[in-house]
Design a protein around this motif. Structure first.
Motif, short mmCIF file in Angstrom:
data_model
loop_
_atom_site.label_atom_id
_atom_site.label_comp_id
_atom_site.label_asym_id
_atom_site.label_seq_id
_atom_site.Cartn_x
_atom_site.Cartn_y
_atom_site.Cartn_z
N GLY A 181 0.81 -1.22 0.00
CA GLY A 181 0.00 0.00 0.00
C GLY A 181 0.84 1.26 0.00
O GLY A 181 0.51 2.25 -0.67
N LEU A 182 1.95 1.22 0.76
CA LEU A 182 2.87 2.36 0.79
C LEU A 182 3.48 2.58 -0.59
O LEU A 182 3.56 3.72 -1.08
N GLY A 183 3.93 1.48 -1.21
CA GLY A 183 4.52 1.58 -2.55
C GLY A 183 3.55 2.14 -3.56
O GLY A 183 3.92 3.00 -4.37
N LEU A 184 2.30 1.68 -3.51
CA LEU A 184 1.28 2.19 -4.43
C LEU A 184 1.02 3.67 -4.20
O LEU A 184 0.90 4.45 -5.16
N SER A 185 0.96 4.08 -2.93
CA SER A 185 0.74 5.49 -2.60
C SER A 185 1.86 6.37 -3.15
O SER A 185 1.61 7.45 -3.69
N GLY A 232 -0.88 -0.55 4.22
CA GLY A 232 0.07 0.43 3.70
C GLY A 232 -0.54 1.78 3.41
O GLY A 232 0.08 2.82 3.69
N THR A 233 -1.76 1.79 2.88
CA THR A 233 -2.41 3.07 2.59
C THR A 233 -2.81 3.77 3.89
O THR A 233 -2.75 4.99 3.98
N LYS A 234 -3.19 2.97 4.90
CA LYS A 234 -3.54 3.57 6.19
C LYS A 234 -2.30 4.18 6.84
O LYS A 234 -2.35 5.28 7.41
N PHE A 235 -1.16 3.46 6.76
CA PHE A 235 0.10 3.99 7.28
C PHE A 235 0.47 5.29 6.57
O PHE A 235 0.85 6.28 7.20
N SER A 236 0.36 5.30 5.26
CA SER A 236 0.70 6.49 4.47
C SER A 236 -0.20 7.66 4.83
O SER A 236 0.26 8.80 4.96
N GLU A 237 -1.49 7.37 5.00
CA GLU A 237 -2.46 8.41 5.30
C GLU A 237 -2.20 9.06 6.65
O GLU A 237 -2.23 10.29 6.79
N SER A 238 -1.91 8.24 7.67
CA SER A 238 -1.80 8.77 9.03
C SER A 238 -0.38 9.22 9.37
O SER A 238 -0.14 10.39 9.67
N LYS A 239 0.57 8.32 9.28
CA LYS A 239 1.93 8.61 9.74
C LYS A 239 2.64 9.64 8.87
O LYS A 239 3.32 10.54 9.38
N ALA A 281 -2.48 10.90 -1.73
CA ALA A 281 -2.70 9.80 -2.67
C ALA A 281 -3.32 8.61 -1.95
O ALA A 281 -4.26 7.97 -2.46
N ALA A 282 -2.82 8.31 -0.75
CA ALA A 282 -3.35 7.21 0.05
C ALA A 282 -4.79 7.46 0.47
O ALA A 282 -5.63 6.56 0.45
N ILE A 283 -5.08 8.69 0.84
CA ILE A 283 -6.46 9.05 1.22
C ILE A 283 -7.41 8.83 0.04
O ILE A 283 -8.51 8.31 0.19
N GLY A 284 -6.95 9.23 -1.16
CA GLY A 284 -7.74 9.00 -2.36
C GLY A 284 -7.96 7.52 -2.60
O GLY A 284 -9.07 7.09 -2.93
N LEU A 285 -6.91 6.72 -2.43
CA LEU A 285 -7.00 5.27 -2.64
C LEU A 285 -7.95 4.62 -1.64
O LEU A 285 -8.60 3.61 -1.94
N ARG A 286 -8.05 5.20 -0.43
CA ARG A 286 -8.89 4.62 0.62
C ARG A 286 -10.33 5.14 0.60
O ARG A 286 -11.19 4.59 1.26
N LEU A 287 -10.56 6.21 -0.14
CA LEU A 287 -11.89 6.82 -0.13
C LEU A 287 -12.91 5.97 -0.89
O LEU A 287 -12.71 5.64 -2.05
N ASP A 288 -13.97 5.60 -0.21
CA ASP A 288 -15.06 4.85 -0.85
C ASP A 288 -15.94 5.84 -1.59
O ASP A 288 -16.73 6.57 -0.99
N LEU A 289 -15.78 5.86 -2.92
CA LEU A 289 -16.49 6.86 -3.73
C LEU A 289 -18.00 6.71 -3.65
O LEU A 289 -18.73 7.70 -3.72
N LYS A 290 -18.47 5.48 -3.45
CA LYS A 290 -19.92 5.26 -3.35
C LYS A 290 -20.49 6.01 -2.14
O LYS A 290 -21.55 6.64 -2.22
N LYS A 291 -19.77 5.92 -1.01
CA LYS A 291 -20.22 6.64 0.19
C LYS A 291 -20.17 8.15 -0.03
O LYS A 291 -21.06 8.89 0.39
N PHE A 292 -19.09 8.60 -0.70
CA PHE A 292 -18.93 10.04 -0.92
C PHE A 292 -20.03 10.57 -1.85
O PHE A 292 -20.60 11.64 -1.60
N PHE A 336 -7.52 -0.81 -7.83
CA PHE A 336 -6.83 -1.21 -6.60
C PHE A 336 -7.79 -1.23 -5.40
O PHE A 336 -7.75 -0.37 -4.53
N LYS A 337 -8.60 -2.29 -5.36
CA LYS A 337 -9.54 -2.47 -4.25
C LYS A 337 -9.10 -3.59 -3.31
O LYS A 337 -9.81 -3.92 -2.37
N GLN A 338 -7.93 -4.16 -3.58
CA GLN A 338 -7.46 -5.34 -2.83
C GLN A 338 -7.26 -5.03 -1.36
O GLN A 338 -6.70 -3.98 -1.00
N ALA A 339 -7.67 -5.97 -0.52
CA ALA A 339 -7.59 -5.78 0.94
C ALA A 339 -6.15 -5.68 1.44
O ALA A 339 -5.89 -5.00 2.43
N TYR A 340 -5.20 -6.35 0.77
CA TYR A 340 -3.82 -6.35 1.25
C TYR A 340 -3.14 -4.98 1.14
O TYR A 340 -2.07 -4.76 1.69
#
Length: 335
Positions: A15-19, A62-69, A292-303, A54-58
């Motif tokens: 997830g970090l690499g993708l971000s 990494g995206t959560k780490f990128s978003e917060s830390k 970038a990570a926040i975008g990857l984690r954002l559920d567009l349907k909810k938004f 990129f909807k994969q759970a794995y």
């Protein structure tokens, strides 16, 4: 213990690499679209990719780490670009303009959010992001009020989209209303636009001198980040303490404290320019990767489900910000 740490780090890497890749692509695209900026393009690209390919759970760890830390580290490094001497350069009128402006934005954003039926957390995050410094302020305030990832992601997306619209509109509005007034242009853009990048991009549409003075207003707003975080944390603590007894914690998050300490250091000691330039460079990249990570984690349907309300919310806050800034520029005679 060591094996667990290794496994945890391995889980973060995809997830970090993708971000990082999405952030790099956003930065490259910004070369062709400089008015939008790498951060805005990174979050938009992240939203598209995160809701399609990129909807994969794995990727989640990494995206959560990128978003917060990384957003927290970006806040810390921001301190190297700020000094308390900035306030003296603006004078009492400039400082008064910023304090009143931030107060108006915070109160109005929370009031409008409540009227539109949003949670208090969303209202506080919207107020913080628009009043101080966009994503960095939201990232600093969110943990202190117990905001969840969905709330933070949605508000950061809205604030960035609103900032992009204002970044393109305000230079034209300022030129029509204030003619060649350098300080008025600088106050309008530096006192309203959400991120440092948007201030630079918007002000550059007028001239380079406006960029320099607009950044004085913007940096002074950033100095109040610690105050805003502390106020909202204490407000949240009083509300939760009435029903739940919590263990006492330090009044402000570590990264906000680090930001303040670095500001003090930067104001007291003349740091080498390459050092502060490097800190700014790294801070900008950390923020872009986090977005970038926040975008990857954002559920567009909810938004999209909340879309019309969010759109009305953003436009309402942006309108209040712009009108308040114009009125206060006249009242404080910034020209």
């Amino acid at each position: 213990m060591i094996n667990q740490l290794i496994q945890k780090n391995k889980a973060i890497l995809p997830g970090l690499g993708l971000s990082i890749i999405v952030a790099i692509i956003g930065k490259l695209c910004a070369l062709a679209l400089p008015s939008l900026g790498g951060a805005t393009l990174a979050i938009l690209l992240g939203i598209v990719l995160g809701n399609t390919i990129f909807k994969q759970a794995y990727l989640a760890d990494g995206t959560k780490f990128s978003e917060s830390k990384l957003l927290e580290c970006s806040v810390v490094l921001l301190g190297f670009t700020v000094t308390f001497q900035t306030i003296s350069r603006l004078g009492l009128n400039g400082l008064g303009f910023i304090i009143v402006m931030m107060t108006v934005v915070i109160i109005s954003a929370m009031f409008i959010g409540k009227k539109l039926g949003f949670s208090e957390n969303v209202g506080i995050l919207m107020a913080s992001g628009n009043a101080v410094c966009g994503s960095s302020a939201i990232g600093a305030v969110a943990p202190t009020i117990g905001a969840d990832d969905d709330e933070k992601g949605q508000v950061i997306t809205l604030v960035n989209l609103l900032g992009t619209v204002m970044m393109l509109a305000l230079p034209l509005i300022s030129t029509i209303l204030f003619g060649n007034s350098l300080l008025a242009h600088s106050a309008l853009l530096g006192g309203t636009l959400q991120s440092v990048g948007q201030v630079v991009a918007g002000a550059s549409l007028i001239n380079q001198e406006t960029v320099q003075y607009a950044m004085l207003f913007k940096i002074t707003r950033i100095l109040f980040l610690v105050v805003v975080v502390f106020i909202f944390q204490q407000r949240h603590k009083k509300r939760t303490d009435s029903t739940v007894t919590k263990k006492r914690s330090f009044p402000i998050p570590w990264y906000v404290l680090a930001f303040l300490l670095i500001c003090i250091l930067n104001s007291s000691v003349s740091l080498p320019k390459p050092f502060s330039d490097s800190a700014h460079f790294i801070s900008t990249w950390f923020e872009t990767i986090a977005l970038a990570a926040i975008g990857l984690r954002l559920d567009l349907k909810k938004f999209i489900k909340e879309g019309p309300r969010f759109l009305i919310y953003g436009l309402s806050v942006g309108t209040v910000q712009t009108l308040a800034a114009i009125l206060l520029i006249i009242i404080f005679k910034i020209n």
